[in-house]
Each structure stands twice: as structure tokens, then as C-alpha cells.
Enzyme design. Structure first.
Site, mmCIF file in Angstrom:
data_model
loop_
_atom_site.group_PDB
_atom_site.id
_atom_site.type_symbol
_atom_site.label_atom_id
_atom_site.label_comp_id
_atom_site.label_asym_id
_atom_site.label_seq_id
_atom_site.Cartn_x
_atom_site.Cartn_y
_atom_site.Cartn_z
ATOM 1 N N LYS A 271 0.835 -1.211 0.000
ATOM 2 C CA LYS A 271 0.000 0.000 0.000
ATOM 3 C C LYS A 271 0.864 1.254 0.000
ATOM 4 O O LYS A 271 1.636 1.479 0.925
ATOM 5 C CB LYS A 271 -0.928 0.016 1.234
ATOM 6 C CG LYS A 271 -1.702 1.332 1.421
ATOM 7 C CD LYS A 271 -2.655 1.285 2.626
ATOM 8 C CE LYS A 271 -3.288 2.659 2.897
ATOM 9 N NZ LYS A 271 -4.182 2.654 4.084
ATOM 10 N N ASP A 276 -2.642 10.193 3.815
ATOM 11 C CA ASP A 276 -4.050 9.826 3.996
ATOM 12 C C ASP A 276 -4.735 10.849 4.897
ATOM 13 O O ASP A 276 -4.662 10.767 6.116
ATOM 14 C CB ASP A 276 -4.129 8.414 4.619
ATOM 15 C CG ASP A 276 -5.556 7.950 4.824
ATOM 16 O OD1 ASP A 276 -6.484 8.597 4.293
ATOM 17 O OD2 ASP A 276 -5.741 6.922 5.511
ATOM 18 N N LYS A 283 -10.014 12.884 8.502
ATOM 19 C CA LYS A 283 -9.535 12.461 9.809
ATOM 20 C C LYS A 283 -9.586 13.647 10.757
ATOM 21 O O LYS A 283 -8.993 14.686 10.478
ATOM 22 C CB LYS A 283 -8.103 11.928 9.716
ATOM 23 C CG LYS A 283 -8.013 10.573 9.036
ATOM 24 C CD LYS A 283 -6.629 9.976 9.163
ATOM 25 C CE LYS A 283 -6.531 8.675 8.374
ATOM 26 N NZ LYS A 283 -7.352 7.583 8.915
ATOM 27 N N ASP A 293 1.565 6.201 5.595
ATOM 28 C CA ASP A 293 0.568 5.298 5.025
ATOM 29 C C ASP A 293 1.047 4.643 3.719
ATOM 30 O O ASP A 293 0.282 3.991 3.022
ATOM 31 C CB ASP A 293 -0.756 6.049 4.818
ATOM 32 C CG ASP A 293 -1.969 5.153 4.972
ATOM 33 O OD1 ASP A 293 -1.823 4.058 5.544
ATOM 34 O OD2 ASP A 293 -3.058 5.541 4.509
ATOM 35 N N ASP A 352 -12.259 7.170 3.870
ATOM 36 C CA ASP A 352 -11.055 6.920 4.672
ATOM 37 C C ASP A 352 -10.653 5.443 4.630
ATOM 38 O O ASP A 352 -9.570 5.070 5.081
ATOM 39 C CB ASP A 352 -11.283 7.379 6.120
ATOM 40 C CG ASP A 352 -9.977 7.567 6.882
ATOM 41 O OD1 ASP A 352 -8.910 7.534 6.234
ATOM 42 O OD2 ASP A 352 -10.034 7.735 8.111
ATOM 43 N N GLU A 354 -9.583 3.878 2.184
ATOM 44 C CA GLU A 354 -9.080 4.033 0.823
ATOM 45 C C GLU A 354 -8.021 2.987 0.450
ATOM 46 O O GLU A 354 -7.859 2.654 -0.718
ATOM 47 C CB GLU A 354 -8.489 5.436 0.650
ATOM 48 C CG GLU A 354 -7.022 5.627 1.105
ATOM 49 C CD GLU A 354 -6.783 5.381 2.597
ATOM 50 O OE1 GLU A 354 -7.754 5.447 3.368
ATOM 51 O OE2 GLU A 354 -5.626 5.109 2.980
ATOM 52 N N ARG A 356 -7.777 -0.236 0.965
ATOM 53 C CA ARG A 356 -8.291 -1.480 0.376
ATOM 54 C C ARG A 356 -8.733 -1.246 -1.069
ATOM 55 O O ARG A 356 -8.645 -2.137 -1.901
ATOM 56 C CB ARG A 356 -9.433 -2.021 1.252
ATOM 57 C CG ARG A 356 -10.626 -1.130 1.318
ATOM 58 C CD ARG A 356 -11.556 -1.463 2.474
ATOM 59 N NE ARG A 356 -11.021 -1.052 3.771
ATOM 60 C CZ ARG A 356 -11.633 -1.229 4.922
ATOM 61 N NH1 ARG A 356 -12.806 -1.828 4.969
ATOM 62 N NH2 ARG A 356 -11.084 -0.818 6.044
HETATM 63 N N1 BES Z 1 -4.247 4.488 6.922
HETATM 64 C C1 BES Z 1 -5.339 4.159 7.764
HETATM 65 C C2 BES Z 1 -4.989 3.087 8.793
HETATM 66 C C3 BES Z 1 -3.962 3.428 9.827
HETATM 67 C C4 BES Z 1 -4.364 3.789 11.102
HETATM 68 C C5 BES Z 1 -2.612 3.343 9.558
HETATM 69 C C6 BES Z 1 -3.428 4.078 12.068
HETATM 70 C C7 BES Z 1 -1.677 3.643 10.528
HETATM 71 C C8 BES Z 1 -2.079 3.992 11.789
HETATM 72 C C9 BES Z 1 -6.500 3.658 6.920
HETATM 73 O O1 BES Z 1 -6.597 4.139 5.637
HETATM 74 C C10 BES Z 1 -7.735 4.100 7.629
HETATM 75 O O2 BES Z 1 -8.002 5.268 7.633
HETATM 76 N N2 BES Z 1 -8.429 3.155 8.204
HETATM 77 C C11 BES Z 1 -9.619 3.438 8.913
HETATM 78 C C12 BES Z 1 -10.642 2.490 8.357
HETATM 79 C C13 BES Z 1 -12.051 2.858 8.660
HETATM 80 C C14 BES Z 1 -12.461 4.157 8.016
HETATM 81 C C15 BES Z 1 -12.908 1.733 8.109
HETATM 82 C C16 BES Z 1 -9.351 3.135 10.382
HETATM 83 O O3 BES Z 1 -8.531 2.281 10.689
HETATM 84 O O4 BES Z 1 -9.939 3.840 11.214
HETATM 85 ZN ZN ZN Z 2 -4.844 4.789 4.779
HETATM 86 MN MN MN Z 3 -7.711 5.982 5.505
#
Ligand code: BES
Ligand code: ZN
Ligand code: MN
Length: 505
Positions: A271, A276, A283, A293, A352, A354, A356
Site C-alpha cells: 500500500k 491519507d 480524519k 501510510d 477513509d 481508501e 483497500r
Molecule cells: N491508513 C489508515 C490506517 C492506519 C491507522 C494506519 C493508524 C496507521 C495507523 C486507513 O486508511 C484508515 O483510515 N483506516 C480506517 C478504516 C475505517 C475508516 C474503516 C481506520 O482504521 O480507522
Molecule cells: Zn490509509
Molecule cells: Mn484511511
């Protein structure tokens, strides 16, 4: 770059480093050091317990006939019959030692594995892995994080590490080879550190493409890149949708290493979300760290670089999808239904989630255009993976029992630990969409499992797919910087996996 000299004789330099485990021989070893340095054994024994990362240094009392002026004792921690000395302890201790002392060490230092150190007890069969750890740990210790200061820290004078070994070494001998391997992997890891630590204004999707091309030119890797609009033209609609809101448009890099002879093949996907923000589901907390990310993509470049430079007889295809998840008049929106390379339509429930989406296109592209025996991906995919496992292990998902065991074992060996979470179909129910083939998010629990189930849909039912969610592991608080910094988690895990395929294990 640090140089390594293996010597069979004890030819210490001005600085002598002795690694010591907390074992039954410790007293005896300390007494020998005391006698060498003309010190009182009792004092040393009382003061140095050889706890892991304990370190003590002293100057030899007078002009020593061997020329040694300063001796460092480094603790390797407790070892027992059921917990023998591990190369990982040596790697960590050396990295820490070099990191702390790199600005004060003389140009040549020597490491004892022959006279006083617990390492003298190692067998000839064990030595290569330990020498690799000595060399690899030392190289990582030289990492400089302050690259963007007006006056960046100066390169250190320290440049040669003499390693005194009791075992015979000749050209092409396994110990020499282990040093070559340590160098290749450490150089790749150092590059991963730089990519991950560098913020997104200085490391963009285009920089991923350029780095892929650079690595391609250094090793015999074929590189093909789709840039900007080409991504859309190649039907990589899912990646395009996530990345189109940024002025720094997506890139999609395909690296292929195909040696003349190979028996196995591996597909790699990482990825690469350079930043992000969350997109319109912006966020509201924890945005700044999202420069990391793209750690999965950086890791896979490190794995690819290592395999190619080690010239392993394995065919490897590595795909690096890269983009920024931003807001703008052009950005994708919650509720959009977007296309994907696999042909499935995706309802964007949450911008968010994104990672996947853009990973889906890379997995589909790889499995549609290449046949590989294994398919591995790594991503900072979900915060939920951190909630499940904390900062001690990465989450692993696979339907292949053999690979689950293998990666578990390799994780224990490399101390890049992974723990398996389920991929049961029940978890996919939450991703059913009324209007599209799948939605990218459901307000459900087990967020890392649903994310993995989403990815699975795009793997063409690959029978040997392993997905690693390493949101917490790719960057870490550590002694190496004031703030959380890159770990290159996964590089050694996957390089060891590739080597195990070659060895037929
Ligand atoms: N890049 C984040 C995941 C992440 C979180 C990486 C903390 C490193 C540290 C990912 O894109 C994300 O935002 N995930 C969300 C998913 C949710 C919206 C379904 C999450 O983990 O809150
Ligand atoms: Zn992300
Ligand atoms: Mn995200």
C-alpha cells in the site's frame, strides 16, 4: 558504507567491543577481560550484569601492548538452555551501540568473537547468522534521520569493523556470504527508513515511480510505470478514484525480476498512500502520522531490492500502487460507485477506507496478468489491527495453513512477529451493497478482518495469498529518534521467506 574485515587472529583496534550474555560463563569471561585490561576482576563482576543493552566502557590502565585504549562491554541479556543466544539480540544490541556511539568511535573498531565474548561459544554452523546480525545491526545503527536540517549531521568517521573469529574463513565461505547478505538487506532497509520517515511533500507518488526505476537500474529488475492519466487508461479505476483528488496524481509501478533460472515465483503488493487525510471522511484526529501510510509499498520495494541484489533464483513481480487521499473539487466522495480493474463496482461508504480500494486494483492486476506461486501483500490498512495486537505483532490473514505456520515461524525467528486473524466468510456479509458489487466499509466490528475480506475478493481466489496489516508495526517509538520512526517491518520476514523457498524448506 561501513567495511567489514574478518580476521582469525586477535588483532584488536583502539576500541574493542565485547558482547556478553548473562550465562554461567559470564564471571569467567569478565575475569579474562579484567586480566587483559589489568583491572580488578571483582569490580567488573560487581558492575556488569550483561542485561540486554547494558553497556559499560572503560579505558585500559596504561599503554596496552595490543594498542587497545577503550573496551566496551555490551550485554546480550539472559540465555538459558531453552532460550539460547539469538542473532536478533546481537542485531539489536549492535544497532543500539553504533547508533549511540557513531560520532565518537575511531575509524576502526574491533569486535571480539574469539577471546572474551559469549560469541566464542558459537559453532561454525551458527556463526554465519550471528555475523550477519553483527554486520546488519551495525549498518542500521548508522542511520541518519536529520536529513532535512540546514546543516545535516556529518557522515561519521567510523568506517571499519574488524570481526575476530575463531573459525576459518575463506573466499565464498558462508561467513563472507552472510556479510554480503547483511549489506544488501541493510541498504534496502535504510532506503525504507528514508521513504517512510520522509513526509509526503517530499515523497510523492511520482517519487515512488522514480525509486522503483532507480532500484531497477541498480539490480536486474524490469520496471514499467503508469503515471497520472495512464492509470485511468489502464482501467485501474479504483486507484484512480482514490488518487484523482490530488495534484500529485497516482502512479502504478510494476517491477519484475526474472532470473535465468528459477523454481518458484512470488507476487508482491504494498500500500502506497503517500498521505491519507481520510478524504471527505476527513480524519479529525491522528492525521499527521499518515505520512507513513505508504510503508507497505516501501517495504515491498525493500523486499524486491533485496531479492534481486541477492540474486535469488526466484521470479518476483512487485506492484506499487501510489496515490494521495485528499479533498478537492475533484476528489471521490462518500456514496460514489466506482469501477475497478477486476470489473467489480465498489460503493464508497467511507473515503477513509481508501487503502483497500487502491490495493484491490494492484492485487487484481497482478493476478490477472501474472501467474505466481505466492501472493503477498502488506499495508498500513486499519487502526483496528493495532487495537487487536497492539505494537507487538502484525496481523496476518491467509487461507493457506502451510503459509500461516511458515510465516508465524519466520516472524518468531526475525522478531518481525505476525499473528493470524480469521478470514471466515461470515465477516464478508457486512460488505454487501444494494447498488454495487461490494462496499468498501461497514460500520462493523473486526475492522481488520472486513478489510482483509474486501481485499480477498480481488485476489482471483489465489490459493497462496497472505495479507499483512501492519498499521502499528511499520513505525515505532524507539531509542533511535525522539518521535515514532520507520522500522522497515516485514522486509526481513519476506526476504527470509524467499530464501526459505530457495533452500526448499
Ligand atoms: N491508513 C489508515 C490506517 C492506519 C491507522 C494506519 C493508524 C496507521 C495507523 C486507513 O486508511 C484508515 O483510515 N483506516 C480506517 C478504516 C475505517 C475508516 C474503516 C481506520 O482504521 O480507522
Ligand atoms: Zn490509509
Ligand atoms: Mn484511511
Amino acid at each position: 558504507m561501513l567495511h567489514f574485515k574478518l580476521t582469525q587472529e586477535f588483532q584488536p583496534a583502539e576500541v574493542l567491543v565485547v558482547l556478553l550474555a548473562q550465562d554461567p560463563q559470564l564471571k569467567e569471561n569478565l575475569a579474562a577481560i579484567a586480566s587483559f585490561a589489568h583491572l580488578t576482576a571483582d569490580d567488573l563482576v560487581a558492575n556488569f550484569k550483561a542485561e540486554k543493552k547494558d553497556s559499560t566502557a572503560f579505558y585500559t590502565a596504561h599503554q596496552h601492548p595490543t594498542g587497545v585504549k577503550k573496551i566496551y562491554l555490551l550485554g546480550l541479556g539472559e540465555t538459558k538452555e531453552d532460550k539460547p543466544l539469538s542473532p536478533e539480540a546481537v542485531r539489536q544490541v549492535m544497532r543500539s551501540f553504533v547508533h549511540k556511539n557513531k560520532t565518537t568511535l575511531p575509524t576502526v573498531i574491533s569486535i571480539d568473537c574469539l577471546q572474551f565474548s559469549s560469541l566464542k561459544q558459537l559453532s561454525a554452523a551458527q556463526l554465519p547468522a550471528f555475523v550477519e546480525a553483527l554486520a546488519g545491526g551495525s549498518l542500521l545503527g548508522l542511520y541518519e534521520i536529520g536529513k532535512y536540517k540546514q546543516e545535516p549531521p556529518k557522515p561519521v568517521a567510523f568506517d571499519t569493523l574488524r570481526i575476530h573469529l575463531a573459525v576459518k574463513t575463506q573466499a565464498n565461505d558462508p561467513i563472507e556470504k552472510s556479510i554480503d547478505k547483511a549489506k544488501v538487506v541493510a541498504v534496502a532497509q535504510l532506503r525504507v527508513f528514508d521513504m517512510v520517515n520522509t513526509p509526503s511533500n517530499r515523497f510523492t507518488p511520482e517519487d515512488f515511480a522514480k525509486t522503483a526505476e532507480l532500484i531497477g537500474s541498480e539490480a536486474s529488475i524490469n520496471v514499467k510505470v503508469f503515471r497520472g492519466k495512464e492509470v485511468k487508461e489502464q482501467n485501474l479505476h479504483a486507484l484512480w478514484s482514490v488518487g484523482k483528488g490530488s495534484e500529485n496524481l497516482p502512479t502504478f509501478s510494476i517491477l519484475e525480476y526474472k532470473p535465468a533460472h528459477f523454481t518458484k515465483s512470488i507476487g508482491l503488493v504494498g500500500k502506497g498512500v503517500n498521505f491519507d487525510t481520510g478524504g471527505y471522511n476527513i480524519k479529525t484526529q491522528g492525521m499527521a502520522p499518515m505520512k507513513i501510510d505508504m510503508a507497505g509499498a516501501a517495504t515491498m520495494l525493500g523486499v524486491m531490492e533485496s531479492i534481486a541484489k541477492l540474486q535469488l533464483p526466484i521470479h518476483v513481480v512487485c506492484i506499487i500502487p501510489a496515490c494521495e487521499n485528499m479533498i478537492s473539487g475533484n476528489a471521490y466522495k462518500p456514496s460514489d460507485i466506482i469501477d475497478s480493474y477486476a470489473g467489480y463496482t465498489i460503493e464508497v461508504e467511507d473515503t477513509d477506507a481508501e487503502g483497500r480500494i487502491m490495493m484491490a486494483d494492484a492485487l487484481a492486476y497482478l493476478t490477472k496478468n501474472y501467474q505466481t506461486d505466492y501472493l503477498l501483500d502488506i499495508a498500513t490498512l486499519t487502526g483496528a489491527s493495532i487495537i487487536s495486537l497492539g505494537l507487538k505483532a502484525g496481523a496476518m490473514f491467509t487461507n493457506n495453513e502451510e503459509l500461516a505456520t511458515k510465516f508465524y515461524d519466520l516472524g518468531q525467528q526475525t522478531e518481525e512477529k505476525v499473528w493470524r486473524l480469521p478470514l471466515w466468510d461470515d465477516y464478508a456479509d457486512a460488505l454487501k451493497s444494494d447498488m454495487a458489487d461490494v462496499k468498501n466499509y461497514a460500520n462493523s466490528q473486526a475492522g481488520s478482518v472486513t478489510a482483509a475480506k474486501f481485499l480477498e475478493k480481488f485476489t482471483n481466489k489465489h490459493p497462496a495469498w497472505v495479507h499483512f496489516d501492519v498499521a502499528g508495526m511499520c513505525w515505532m517509538d524507539s531509542e533511535f529518534a525522539k518521535t515514532r520512526n520507520a522500522t522497515a517491518f516485514g522486509v526481513r520476514l519476506m526476504v527470509e521467506f524467499a530464501e526459505s523457498l530457495v533452500a526448499g524448506k
